[in-house]
Design a protein around this motif. Structure first.
Motif, PDB file in Angstrom:
ATOM      1  N   UNK A 174       0.826  -1.209   0.000  1.00 38.66           N
ATOM      2  CA  UNK A 174       0.000   0.000   0.000  1.00 38.66           C
ATOM      3  C   UNK A 174       0.861   1.260   0.000  1.00 38.66           C
ATOM      4  N   UNK A 175       1.996   1.212   0.711  1.00 43.62           N
ATOM      5  CA  UNK A 175       2.899   2.349   0.712  1.00 43.62           C
ATOM      6  C   UNK A 175       3.527   2.547  -0.671  1.00 43.62           C
ATOM      7  N   UNK A 176       3.806   1.430  -1.350  1.00 42.67           N
ATOM      8  CA  UNK A 176       4.382   1.510  -2.690  1.00 42.67           C
ATOM      9  C   UNK A 176       3.427   2.232  -3.637  1.00 42.67           C
ATOM     10  N   UNK A 177       2.135   1.986  -3.469  1.00 45.67           N
ATOM     11  CA  UNK A 177       1.144   2.631  -4.335  1.00 45.67           C
ATOM     12  C   UNK A 177       1.171   4.149  -4.167  1.00 45.67           C
ATOM     13  N   UNK A 178       1.598   4.609  -2.982  1.00 47.05           N
ATOM     14  CA  UNK A 178       1.692   6.052  -2.751  1.00 47.05           C
ATOM     15  C   UNK A 178       3.023   6.621  -3.252  1.00 47.05           C
ATOM     16  N   UNK A 179       4.096   5.880  -2.997  1.00 48.17           N
ATOM     17  CA  UNK A 179       5.439   6.413  -3.280  1.00 48.17           C
ATOM     18  C   UNK A 179       5.943   6.091  -4.679  1.00 48.17           C
ATOM     19  N   UNK A 180       5.355   5.078  -5.340  1.00 46.33           N
ATOM     20  CA  UNK A 180       5.790   4.647  -6.674  1.00 46.33           C
ATOM     21  C   UNK A 180       7.272   4.271  -6.669  1.00 46.33           C
ATOM     22  N   UNK A 181       7.702   3.591  -5.602  1.00 42.17           N
ATOM     23  CA  UNK A 181       9.092   3.158  -5.463  1.00 42.17           C
ATOM     24  C   UNK A 181       9.227   1.760  -6.056  1.00 42.17           C
ATOM     25  N   UNK A 182       9.886   1.646  -7.209  1.00 45.12           N
ATOM     26  CA  UNK A 182       9.997   0.360  -7.898  1.00 45.12           C
ATOM     27  C   UNK A 182      10.856  -0.639  -7.123  1.00 45.12           C
ATOM     28  N   UNK A 183      11.844  -0.148  -6.411  1.00 44.21           N
ATOM     29  CA  UNK A 183      12.689  -1.038  -5.614  1.00 44.21           C
ATOM     30  C   UNK A 183      11.869  -1.652  -4.484  1.00 44.21           C
ATOM     31  N   UNK A 184      11.148  -0.819  -3.784  1.00 40.09           N
ATOM     32  CA  UNK A 184      10.307  -1.302  -2.689  1.00 40.09           C
ATOM     33  C   UNK A 184       9.195  -2.203  -3.213  1.00 40.09           C
ATOM     34  N   UNK A 185       8.704  -1.924  -4.413  1.00 43.12           N
ATOM     35  CA  UNK A 185       7.659  -2.750  -5.010  1.00 43.12           C
ATOM     36  C   UNK A 185       8.149  -4.182  -5.229  1.00 43.12           C
ATOM     37  N   UNK A 186       9.382  -4.335  -5.700  1.00 44.51           N
ATOM     38  CA  UNK A 186       9.925  -5.672  -5.930  1.00 44.51           C
ATOM     39  C   UNK A 186       9.982  -6.456  -4.630  1.00 44.51           C
ATOM     40  N   UNK A 187      10.412  -5.799  -3.547  1.00 40.35           N
ATOM     41  CA  UNK A 187      10.458  -6.497  -2.262  1.00 40.35           C
ATOM     42  C   UNK A 187       9.061  -6.823  -1.767  1.00 40.35           C
ATOM     43  N   UNK A 188       8.155  -5.858  -1.857  1.00 42.17           N
ATOM     44  CA  UNK A 188       6.781  -6.068  -1.370  1.00 42.17           C
ATOM     45  C   UNK A 188       6.133  -7.248  -2.068  1.00 42.17           C
ATOM     46  N   UNK A 189       6.306  -7.345  -3.385  1.00 38.98           N
ATOM     47  CA  UNK A 189       5.718  -8.447  -4.137  1.00 38.98           C
ATOM     48  C   UNK A 189       6.386  -9.772  -3.798  1.00 38.98           C
ATOM     49  N   UNK A 190       7.706  -9.746  -3.572  1.00 38.53           N
ATOM     50  CA  UNK A 190       8.410 -10.971  -3.189  1.00 38.53           C
ATOM     51  C   UNK A 190       7.906 -11.498  -1.842  1.00 38.53           C
ATOM     52  N   UNK A 191       7.797 -10.597  -0.868  1.00 37.49           N
ATOM     53  CA  UNK A 191       7.318 -11.000   0.455  1.00 37.49           C
ATOM     54  C   UNK A 191       5.859 -11.433   0.403  1.00 37.49           C
ATOM     55  N   UNK A 192       5.068 -10.717  -0.376  1.00 34.56           N
ATOM     56  CA  UNK A 192       3.641 -11.037  -0.505  1.00 34.56           C
ATOM     57  C   UNK A 192       3.460 -12.409  -1.153  1.00 34.56           C
ATOM     58  N   UNK A 193       4.202 -12.657  -2.221  1.00 34.06           N
ATOM     59  CA  UNK A 193       4.097 -13.934  -2.935  1.00 34.06           C
ATOM     60  C   UNK A 193       4.566 -15.083  -2.065  1.00 34.06           C
ATOM     61  N   UNK A 194       5.647 -14.873  -1.320  1.00 36.23           N
ATOM     62  CA  UNK A 194       6.155 -15.926  -0.438  1.00 36.23           C
ATOM     63  C   UNK A 194       5.117 -16.301   0.619  1.00 36.23           C
TER      64      UNK A 194
END
Length: 217
Positions: free
Chosen positions: A60-80
């Motif tokens: 949700x924070x990524x959706x606000x900040x548009x941080x592609x680096x943080x997005x990759x981590x968020x999706x990795x943790x979410x998928x795991x």
């Protein structure tokens, strides 16, 4: 003040999301599933649910900040975490999700190292990834994520090829399976170290103020 509080909450969620896969590795090393199978099944799902909630906060924070680096981590943790909650009967889906988590974590490592290099080139002192600090610790953590995730991902290809030609004895199996587990642990602990500084900084500042104002030193 609001932005600082939000950054710290995001950093806390990222630390929790990174801690969950590392805990799973430690539980495997301690053979918790063999010692307490019923308790482990319940505890594992509970931990995965916590990791899922934490990863959702980061997303949700990524959706606000548009941080592609943080997005990759968020999706990795979410998928795991989602993969860990998939029922055993749907193991093909769980396998695909675990592989996706490895790919995403590797992408996160690559982007993190590139960002660290560009920060060093520009001679900056801060990093925008969830408020994480730059400097030697950040660079070491970034490379830990990249190398650990790379080995973890490479094992996805090496394992079926290796075992297709050779079935090692039990002792060798234990050593071989420790390789991807260790790589997973190193990668997520590296991610934890990337996001931890905003949480530790207030503690360090408080301790420094107490030391500076102490009557006896």
């Amino acid at each position: 003040m609001h932005d600082t509080t939000r950054d710290r909450l995001t950093a806390l969620a990222a630390v929790v999301a990174a801690l969950v896969p590392a805990i799973a590795v430690v539980a495997s090393w301690l053979q918790v599933a063999l010692t307490w199978p019923d308790q482990y099944s319940i505890g594992f799902r509970a931990v995965m649910a916590v990791g899922l909630a934490a990863a959702a906060v980061v997303t949700m924070q990524v959706l606000r900040s548009h941080d592609h680096v943080l997005l990759a981590f968020a999706l990795a943790a979410l998928t795991y975490s989602v993969a860990g909650l998939v029922p055993g009967a749907a193991w093909p889906l769980g396998t695909v999700l675990f592989i996706a988590a490895r790919v995403l974590l590797f992408v996160f490592g690559v982007l993190l190292v590139l960002r660290t290099r560009s920060s060093t080139t520009a001679d900056t002192t801060t990093d925008t990834t969830a408020g994480a600090a730059s400097g030697p610790l950040h660079r070491v953590a970034a490379w830990a994520v990249l190398v650990g995730a790379g080995i973890w991902l490479a094992w996805t290809v090496v394992e079926p090829v290796l075992f297709g030609f050779w079935m090692p004895p039990q002792d060798a199996l234990t050593v071989l399976f420790a390789i991807p587990q260790t790589a997973q642990f190193v990668a997520f602990v590296g991610a934890l170290l990337v996001f931890a500084p905003p949480l530790l900084r207030p503690v360090g500042d408080g301790a420094r103020r107490l030391w500076e104002t102490a009557d006896v030193r």
